[in-house]
Each structure stands twice: as C-alpha cells, then as structure tokens.
Design an enzyme around this catalytic site. Structure first.
Site, PDB file in Angstrom:
ATOM      1  N   GLU A 425     -24.437 -16.750  -1.071  1.00 32.08           N
ATOM      2  CA  GLU A 425     -23.947 -15.958   0.047  1.00 32.08           C
ATOM      3  C   GLU A 425     -22.460 -16.229   0.258  1.00 32.08           C
ATOM      4  O   GLU A 425     -22.040 -17.366   0.442  1.00 32.08           O
ATOM      5  CB  GLU A 425     -24.736 -16.373   1.290  1.00 32.08           C
ATOM      6  CG  GLU A 425     -24.130 -15.941   2.579  1.00 32.08           C
ATOM      7  CD  GLU A 425     -24.782 -16.668   3.761  1.00 32.08           C
ATOM      8  OE1 GLU A 425     -25.693 -17.483   3.552  1.00 32.08           O
ATOM      9  OE2 GLU A 425     -24.367 -16.398   4.891  1.00 32.08           O
ATOM     10  N   ASP A 498     -26.529 -20.111   3.415  1.00 36.56           N
ATOM     11  CA  ASP A 498     -26.161 -21.063   4.456  1.00 36.56           C
ATOM     12  C   ASP A 498     -27.362 -21.433   5.328  1.00 36.56           C
ATOM     13  O   ASP A 498     -28.297 -20.658   5.460  1.00 36.56           O
ATOM     14  CB  ASP A 498     -25.098 -20.448   5.383  1.00 36.56           C
ATOM     15  CG  ASP A 498     -23.743 -20.373   4.699  1.00 36.56           C
ATOM     16  OD1 ASP A 498     -23.576 -21.046   3.665  1.00 36.56           O
ATOM     17  OD2 ASP A 498     -22.877 -19.639   5.200  1.00 36.56           O
TER      18      ASP A 498
END
Ligand code: 0RA
Length: 634
Positions: A425, A498
């Site tokens: 990401e 995350d």
C-alpha cells in the site's frame, strides 16, 4: 484409580484405546488443536443440547465460560439416558462419554444436528478434557459422573432428587493438548446467535465469567429474524421478509427472503442447523426457484419484454438476503467439513416449496414484485455493460502481457513456484519494500490507496481501476472465468498494508477482489497477508519488535526497571528498508498468514458492509473492527 471404576471388562479396554486415539491425534477428530479446535469442543457439547431442542424436548440452553477456562453447558431437555445398558453391562451415561460415536445410537430419532464439524460426539470432548463432569436430572433423580482425560473416576452416582429434567456438562480442555485455552467470546456468541435463529423459540443464554459479559439469544421469528438481522444495516425494499415453512416427504423446508438496495448477495444455507458454506442441493433448489418465479412473473406482467433475455441467476440475486434451512433425518454431506449438502432429493423438494410460495407472494404483493423486478432489470443491464468493460481489461492485459506495469519491480526468478509478489500500500512503503526485498525472488507492486474511493460501487467497476489493472497484468493469469492458474507469475502473493484503518480497508478490498475474481488463487493457497510489527521497543540499546499488544505488554513487563521506549508503527513507511525486510519480508524471520477461502468470504461480507448504503454502521464497523480485519487468524 481403576479401583473406583465400576465393572471394568474387556470392552472397556477397547473403549480406552478409542479415546487414546483421540488424544494421540486430536486433529483427526476435531480439526486442530488451535483456537478453532478449542471452540469445537464447546460446539460439540452444545450441539447435543440443540438436538434436544430440535426434537422439541428442550427450550433453554445455558453456556458459561468460567475463569479457569472450564465451560458449563446446561439444557432442560429429557436428560441423557441413565441405566445399565444390557449389551455392554455398563451405564448408558458412561457409554455416551467413553465410546466414540456412541451418542447417536441412543438418540430418540427425529432431526439431528449433524453434530458439529466432525460429529464425533461428547466422548471426543471428554477424551480431550483434563476433566469432565456430567449431571443428569431425570426419572426423579439427579445423577453424576466424573471423568479425567476421558476415563471415569467415579461410577454413575445418584446424588439427589429432582422433579426437573435436563443435562449439565462441565469440562476443562486439556492444557497438554490445546495450544490456547482462551475462548473468544465473539466467535462463540456468533455461533449461539445463529443456533437461536435456526431453532425458533429456543433461548440460549451465554455468560462469560472472565469478563462478566452475558447475552441472551431468543428469536420468535426464526429465520425471518435472521434475515432481518442480516439486513439490519441496509435499506430494504420490502418488509416483512417473505417466509415459507413447509414439510415435504419428511423434510422440513424453510426459506426467508428480503431484498435490499445494495448489490451483494448474502444467502445462507443450513442443513440440520449446519451452515453449509459451500451450499449443495438445498441451495441449488432454492436458487432455481427464485430465478424461475421472478422470470415467470416478469413475463406474465410484461415487465420483461418479448425481445429481452430472461434474468440470469446473478441478476435476481443482487441485493438479495436470504436464508434457506432444511431439516431432515439423514443428511449426506459431501465433505469432511460438512460444508456441502449432497442429498439429491432435496433439490426438488426445496425448489417446489419455494417456487409455489414465492410465486404466490409476488402475485399477492405486486408493488414489491415490481421493485424486485426493476432491480433485476438494472442488474441485468449493468452486467452487460460490465461484461464489456471486463472484456476490455482482459483483452488489454492480454495485449500488454509483454509489457508489465511500470510500477512493478519484478524479480529475477523465472520459476513462479519460487517467486513472490508483495502488494504494498502506498508509494512510500513501496519504495522501502523495493529496497528491502531480495530481488532475486521477491517482486514488489505498490498500489495507491485511491482504489478505495469507489464508494457504493459494484466491484465490477473496480476492474476499470488502473491499479487493479496493473495487478491483473502483473499476476499474468487473467481474471474471472478466464483466470488460469498455470499462467500465474508468482506462487506467493503477499498483501502488505499499514496497521491502520485504511490499511485494513485495502486488505479487505483486495481479499474481496481475489475472492470474487480469482478464487482459485486463494483455493490453491497462493494468497498471504504479511504481518508487520506494531511496536518497536527499545531498552539498554537493544531493540525488539512486538507484533501484538500482548507481545508488547509481555516485552515491556520483562524489561521492568529499565527505561523503555515504545514506538508504535502506524505505517509501513515508518520503517526503513532493512527494518521492513527484517520484520516483514525476509522468509527466515517474517510471519505471513495464508488466506483461506473462509477468510476471504468473511472479507467479502465485510466489504459489503464497508461499501453499503448505510453510513453509520460502516463508520462504527471500521472503528471497532479495523484490527480484526488485519488479524485474520487461520
Ligand atoms: C438420547 C435419548 C434421549 C435424550 C438424549 C439422548 C439427550 C442427550 C443429550 C445431550 C445433551 N443434552 C441431552 N439431552 C438429551 C431421550 C431419552 C428419553 O426418551 O427420555
């Protein structure tokens, strides 16, 4: 110890060998010795009480988790039969607890819950418990027997009198067998709620003495209540839900249907209260009844014109929330895990019951019928448009198969079975991952968070998204019906996001995407989730990583006295490349979690909620479950 045991004969030795086998290879009997296996013990015991409820002989079940990890299950059924069994010369109560699979033989007919996942009965639970005590009230008396590691340590004793009837079982899972003894409240509560929905009128009281949490589950509406519950956060097209319940040839068929304004389908199929996640003949019968009755009605009322195609099954299932439940005397399951019902006769039985009743419902409720049909019409048009878009993606990725996406940092390895792809990401984490990886066999594809800004969209539209197109091309194996595992360019695909809300959101979206468009990739075990550390803990110049709050607490406690600094990692980008490699990417040091189809199906349901039309529960969900979504346990 043996002296206390009543009348031990040759057959008892066989009995103990049977239970020894359970202790030696518990996985064979209850699936695993992790938390799933632990919960399984509870289900196995509760299912016996549910059987009593299905037989109409019990309307209350109480489950209590005690602080010492023991569990008590109490029901007000007829009580397990007590008395000497003539064949064996042993008390029936003892046989039920010491002979594998014996429970069913003493059952009083009617429908039976397929007794948990493997149907091994309470004797397997007994074998895997440090101790188990059963108390039975029946025939005016109270009886009790105690076992340790499956072996009786008292005879069946009469300990009092009572006018009531019922069975109470308390057991302590054996710590030498189970890796964890911590029951998860939510997991158990979910199951009990489902059981209460499926057995109308039954009250299940669940109490966790460790935390003083308690809940009572009781639904007069049965599966209609379940459908309402599933739609609780959605805008519905009609209320009350449609319901039919009818017995045919000894099979009780029930179905409940309620459409909402979303696009996902949530249909749950049960056979004798077992959630058959892979469907089977009951689900097939249900689906064809639904498609046929809606097509028939749409033609008759000219809502579907002569020149238009019939609705497909997918068209009539957008926004459908439904439960189909059958109860029968001899369910045949296709797999060990009881995830699919096989009885051929059930398809026709379900189809005729649902078709007749739903067709009559549409006739009687023309406004509702029109709403449902309009929705199916929209779905059908959207599907045609989406098909074009999808073909475009497939063609494009075929054309561009030579030109891999620019953002992809590919690896040197040519053999897919040795190659890994990290889906990361954000560009900054992507940069760290590219520097930290072992480029010989690890590839990195950074995705931008933007893919998430597809509010309220069909997953189909996500296919038009550039990031997803890059992903499809990088994997090289096509998509949907065209997906071909043999062209996969990496055999380990690792989602690395995350440890925050956005990260959880992206992981959910990706899992949902893979689940719907590349299912074999999950089924064949190619999909994984990385587990980055949550904390960096430093003391006396040394640093440690903690991957959970518990680990952090334990580490900090072990450093008592030292001055400790705790850094909470919010994003992967906060780690430098070598830290990221050390903690999350290096196969020798990292932890990755393999995604199962079950996990992906869960993500799919979560995605539905995240993308649904009702904003408040979504917000609440993200706040409360963000970490759960990450910590998919397998
Ligand atoms: C066999 C026969 C009968 C009841 C039961 C088993 C029974 C088993 C369990 C397990 C947990 N709770 C239970 N309650 C009942 C019926 C005996 C009769 O006809 O009275």
């Amino acid at each position: 110890m043996a002296k206390e045991v009543s009348s031990y004969g040759v057959s008892d030795i066989q009995v103990l060998e049977g239970l020894e086998a359970v202790r030696r290879r518990p996985g064979m009997y209850i699936g695993s010795t992790d938390i799933r296996g632990l919960h399984h013990l509870v289900y196995e015991v509760v299912d016996n009480s549910i059987d009593e409820a299905l037989a109409g002989a019990c309307d209350r079940i109480e489950i209590t988790i005690h602080p010492d990890h023991s569990v008590t299950v109490v029901d007000n059924g007829r009580g397990i039969p007590v008395g000497i069994n003539e064949q064996r010369g042993i008390n029936t109560l003892e046989i039920v607890h010491t002979v594998l699979h014996a429970g069913g033989k003493f059952g009083g007919g009617s429908y039976k819950v397929a007794s948990g996942l493997h149907g091994v009965g309470v004797s397997a639970v007994n074998a895997l418990s440090a101790w188990l005590e059963v108390t039975v009230k029946r025939d005016g008396y109270v009886y009790r027997q105690r076992y340790e590691q499956g072996k009786p340590v008292t005879p069946v004793q009469t300990i009092g009198k009572s006018k009531e009837t019922g069975t109470a079982t308390t057991f302590l899972p054996d710590a030498t067998i189970f890796r964890v003894l911590e029951f998860r409240y939510e997991t158990l509560a979910q199951r009990f709620r489902e059981m209460a929905f499926l057995t109308r009128g039954l009250t299940i009281y669940f109490c966790d003495e460790r935390t003083d949490r308690a809940q009572t589950f009781h639904f007069e509406g049965g599966i209609t209540s379940l459908v309402r519950y599933l739609n609780r956060n959605r805008m519905v097209l009609h209320s009350p839900p449609f319901y039919v319940g009818q017995e045919v040839n000894g099979t009780m068929v029930e179905a409940a249907i309620q459409y909402n304004d979303g696009y996902a389908e949530s249909t749950y199929a049960f056979a004798n209260n077992v959630n058959t996640v892979d469907g089977g003949t009951h689900l097939t019968g249900f689906r064809s009844a639904l498609t046929r009755s809606l097509n028939d009605y749409a033609r008759k009322s000219n809502l579907l014109k002569d020149n238009e195609d019939n609705f497909s099954g997918d068209d009539v299932r957008e926004g459908l929330t439904a439960v189909v439940s059958v109860k029968m005397s001899d369910p045949q399951f296709e797999s060990q895990t009881k995830s699919k019902l096989g009885n051929a006769e059930i398809k026709g039985q379900v189809e005729s019951v649902v078709y007749e009743a739903f067709a009559a419902y549409l006739e009687a409720n023309p406004k509702v019928a029109r709403e449902i049909i309009n929705k199916a019409l929209t779905a059908s048009r959207a599907r045609q448009a989406a098909r074009k878009a999808r073909d475009l993606v497939i063609r494009k990725s075929a054309l561009e198969s030579m030109t891999l996406p620019g953002k992809l940092a590919d690896c040197a390895e040519q053999d897919p079975s040795n190659a890994e792809l990290f889906i990361v990401e954000g560009d900054s984490a992507g940069g760290s991952a590219k520097q930290g990886r072992d480029r010989r066999f690890q590839a990195v594809l950074p995705l931008r968070g933007k893919i998430l800004n597809v509010e309220k969209s069909r997953l189909n539209t996500i296919l038009n998204n550039k990031e997803i197109q890059a992903l499809v091309t990088a994997l090289g194996a096509g998509i949907g019906a065209h997906f071909d595992e043999s062209n996969l360019r990496y055999h380990r695909i690792i989602v690395m996001t995350d440890a925050d809300v956005d990260g959880a959101h992206i992981a959910t979206l990706l899992l949902t995407f893979f689940y719907r468009y590349m299912e074999p990739l999950i089924a064949k075990g190619h999909l994984f989730i990385a587990k980055p550390p949550l904390y960096l803990i430093s003391a006396k110049g040394k640093s440690y990583y903690a991957y959970s709050d518990e680990e952090k607490d334990a580490l900090v406690a072990s450093m008592k006295g030292d001055s400790v600094s705790i850094q909470r990692y919010k994003g992967l980008g906060e780690m430098n490349p070598s830290q990221l490699a050390d903690t999350t990417m290096d196969p020798a040091k990292r932890t990755i979690m393999q995604v199962t189809l079950e996990d992906a199906a869960e993500a799919d349901r979560t995605f539905d909620m995240l993308m649904g039309s009702n904003v408040a529960p979504r917000k609440h969900f993200i706040q409360t479950h963000a970490r759960d979504v990450r910590n998919l346990d397998i």
